[in-house]
Enzyme design. Structure first.
Site, mmCIF file in Angstrom:
data_model
loop_
_atom_site.group_PDB
_atom_site.id
_atom_site.type_symbol
_atom_site.label_atom_id
_atom_site.label_comp_id
_atom_site.label_asym_id
_atom_site.label_seq_id
_atom_site.Cartn_x
_atom_site.Cartn_y
_atom_site.Cartn_z
ATOM 1 N N ARG A 131 37.133 47.543 32.036
ATOM 2 C CA ARG A 131 35.849 47.492 32.613
ATOM 3 C C ARG A 131 35.344 48.625 32.883
ATOM 4 N NH1 ARG A 131 35.621 45.818 37.397
ATOM 5 N NH2 ARG A 131 37.565 45.169 37.934
ATOM 6 N N HIS A 144 36.350 35.866 44.212
ATOM 7 C CA HIS A 144 37.144 36.481 43.491
ATOM 8 C C HIS A 144 38.629 36.361 44.076
ATOM 9 C CE1 HIS A 144 38.921 40.743 41.894
ATOM 10 N NE2 HIS A 144 39.273 39.748 40.946
ATOM 11 N N ARG A 196 46.586 43.612 28.078
ATOM 12 C CA ARG A 196 46.099 42.383 28.653
ATOM 13 C C ARG A 196 46.588 41.050 27.964
ATOM 14 N NH1 ARG A 196 43.076 41.498 33.490
ATOM 15 N NH2 ARG A 196 42.353 43.639 34.066
HETATM 16 C C1 OXD Z 1 40.022 42.282 37.610
HETATM 17 C C2 OXD Z 1 40.433 41.371 36.895
HETATM 18 O O1 OXD Z 1 39.737 43.564 37.294
HETATM 19 O O2 OXD Z 1 40.625 40.091 36.772
HETATM 20 O O3 OXD Z 1 39.785 42.077 38.802
HETATM 21 O O4 OXD Z 1 40.468 42.007 35.524
HETATM 22 MN MN MN Z 2 40.046 39.761 38.895
#
Ligand code: OXD
Ligand code: MN
Length: 595
Positions: free
Chosen positions: A70, A240, A379
């Site tokens: 990200r 989250h 991942r």
């Molecule tokens: C994070 C994910 O970065 O879930 O929190 O990938």
């Molecule tokens: Mn996450």
């Protein structure tokens, strides 16, 4: 162009995007197995997906080395007023951002197919679920969305019937000129990547990246950033958090939702198998919880996702056997290493490291090589339904009633193993001041303390001060039906640097104490920071920890906590007059208790 869609808003949006992005083709996805298979076949034929001999229907992808995570610095919350995005978000005014991005989107899908992906976050038809439609020019996104969200004709039928949706526009930002050879992971350079959210319009625009949360827009963009803003407006919560069900030997069920920053073992806890005899743990979700007050006045949670997009390195039968068993088939792996016998491998997997592999960049790798074989943010994308301990009720439309919230972080010192908040408001204070030491997964020096309120810093779609207020408001509304709030730290170390707590399945002892607190059965002792287990209240049957280590694990040292105060004050000062007075009062009371 004939677009097989009856929903007027959707048809108009598809036309508008097609006019702007100029794809060669438009394909509306139906989410079927045949669709998945045919897309994977095409990706395999072009060498982009590598089939794995050792795992049925599983494939390895390698991203461009510049597109591996990200991009928080290129992620925007675009509210008309900068103040409304708050100090934790990057901001560009909507008009300006749309102008920049419209320029980038113009002609950006030339030579490519534009996929229209209708999806539901949450079980189709649940009162807590939301519909999104992602338009993307990435077939990798389509196959991942098939796993991570619910893509189906059922969703399209709801749209055809007039259901509203959240438009999520995505392009990898790499148009193909006629005759130009495609690369295996096309994307735009960092300075052209934009992950943009327009919370007042419930709109997402993402450009330039094909990786994870930048591109699978149902996850962080919709289910957290946009959903958190919607939740505030509509009186619910998008967090989250993992969700799990713990069942006692007597058969009583407890539902727990827990928020930890990255690299604190969220997926491991979500799938944990208790060491305590007779206790059972089932997974409902590993990353995101959407929660609404139900007719019983309690907070009910669903996992809006359909799969796990987990960090692979470090996952093993030792750290997370249930995740390992989830990954046997039907999985997409990204940026893992490829072994000579056609399996994936990553650092931290059980057994010996391979004597030779192909690393995540496609180069020969041996244990003597300098870099990692798998990227640290490699991942797996796996269907949640494949998890051996997925809870039978994980898709229940009304969700599960939450008894316990847990916050936490990684702290080698100061913070004890577990404590309970005195009340909801104090619990909100604990969430708002949550902190964790940075790891290799974070930017900056390893071991720095970073405040990450509610583990939401990168994911809150509005001003964090207003978010704190929303938590306080939810507590007021839920009253005595509010979940109880706890704080944990699995990572405290001895002076010699050894972890004091074994963690993993032994964490069930801590969860058991929480459940007994909810039932009014477990004893606690009051300290300045909150309520700690009284001596002997934590079930230690079958686990030996020396008395000294146990004391250190539970130690509340006034001096060290007093030294944390300036950092907490500085953290709170960032939110200016949007910091709820009730939280500044909490800090003042905390200071008094420490004296
Ligand atoms: C994070 C994910 O970065 O879930 O929190 O990938
Ligand atoms: Mn996450």
């Amino acid at each position: 162009m004939n677009i097989p869609v009856k929903n007027d808003k959707l048809r108009a949006w598809i036309r508008e995007v097609a006019d702007l992005c100029q794809p060669d083709d438009i394909y509306v996805c139906n989410g079927s197995q045949e669709e998945y298979t045919s897309m994977i076949m095409k990706l395999t034929e072009t060498g982009i997906a590598i089939p794995l001999k050792k795992r049925r229907n599983s494939y390895l992808f390698r991203s461009d080395p510049s597109d591996v995570a990200r991009v928080e610095d290129r992620t925007y919350i675009s509210t008309p007023s900068r103040d409304d995005a708050g100090p934790t978000n990057h901001w560009i005014a909507p008009g300006e951002l749309k102008k920049i991005m419209t320029g980038l989107y113009r002609g950006c899908m030339k030579g490519r197919t534009m996929y229209v992906i209708p999806f539901s976050m949450g079980p189709v038809g649940s009162p807590i679920s939301k519909i999104g439609v992602e338009i993307s020019d990435s077939p990798y996104v389509v196959v991942n969305m098939h796993i991570m969200t619910r893509v189906s004709t059922g969703v399209m039928e709801m749209l055809d019937g007039g259901a509203d949706f959240i438009p999520c526009l995505h392009s990898i930002g790499a148009p193909l000129e006629q005759g130009q050879k495609d690369s295996s992971w096309p994307c735009a350079p960092l300075e052209k990547k934009y992950i943009s959210h327009f919370p007042e319009e419930n709109l997402i625009w993402s450009y330039g990246s094909g990786y994870g949360g930048n591109a699978l827009l149902g996850k962080k963009c919709l289910a957290l950033r946009i959903a958190s803003a919607m939740a505030r407006r509509e009186g619910w919560m998008a967090e989250h958090m993992l969700i799990l069900r713990l069942t006692s030997p007597e058969g009583k069920q407890y539902h727990i939702a827990a928020a930890f920053p990255s690299a604190c073992g969220k997926t491991n806890l979500a799938m944990m198998q208790p060491s305590l005899p007779g206790w059972k743990c089932e997974c409902i979700g590993d990353d995101i919880a959407w929660m609404k007050a139900g007719p019983d006045g309690r907070l009910h949670a669903i996992n809006p996702e359909n799969g796990f997009f987990g960090v692979a390195p470090g996952t093993s039968y030792k750290t997370n056997p249930m995740a390992m068993d989830t990954l046997k088939e039907n999985v997409i792996f990204t940026n893992c290493a490829l072994t000579d016998d056609g399996d994936i491998w990553w650092e931290g997997m059980d057994g010996d490291e391979p004597s030779h592999a192909i690393d995540w960049k496609g180069r020969d790798w041996t244990p003597q090589s300098t870099g990692e074989a798998a990227h640290p943010n490699a991942r797996f994308t796996a269907p949640a339904s494949q998890c051996p301990v997925i809870c039978g009720d994980w898709e229940k439309p009304e969700g599960v009633p939450i008894d316990i919230f847990i916050f936490g972080g990684r702290r080698s010192t100061v913070v004890p193993l577990v404590y309970e908040a005195f009340n909801w408001e104090h619990g909100v204070f604990l969430g708002a001041t949550a902190a964790s030491e940075t790891t290799a997964a974070n930017i900056g020096a390893v071991g720095n303390l970073r405040r990450d309120p509610f583990a939401m810093t990168p994911f809150c779609g509005y001003h964090m001060g207003d978010y704190f207020q929303h938590w306080l408001d939810m507590g007021d509304r839920l009253g005595d039906r509010s979940p109880r709030i706890f704080y944990v730290n699995w990572f405290r170390k001895s002076d010699e640097g050894k972890f004091l707590w074994p963690g993993f399945s032994e964490n069930s002892r801590v969860l058991k104490w929480m459940c007994e607190r909810v039932d009014g059965r477990a004893r606690a002792q009051e300290t300045p920071i909150g309520l700690l287990p009284a001596k002997g209240a934590l079930d230690m049957t079958g686990l030996y920890i020396s008395a000294d280590d146990m004391e250190e694990l539970m130690r509340v040292d006034r001096q060290s906590w007093t030294e944390e105060i300036p950092d907490m004050e500085q953290h709170f000062s960032r939110f200016g007059d949007r910091l709820p007075v009730r939280l500044s009062r909490q800090l003042e009371e905390f200071k008094k208790r420490l004296k």
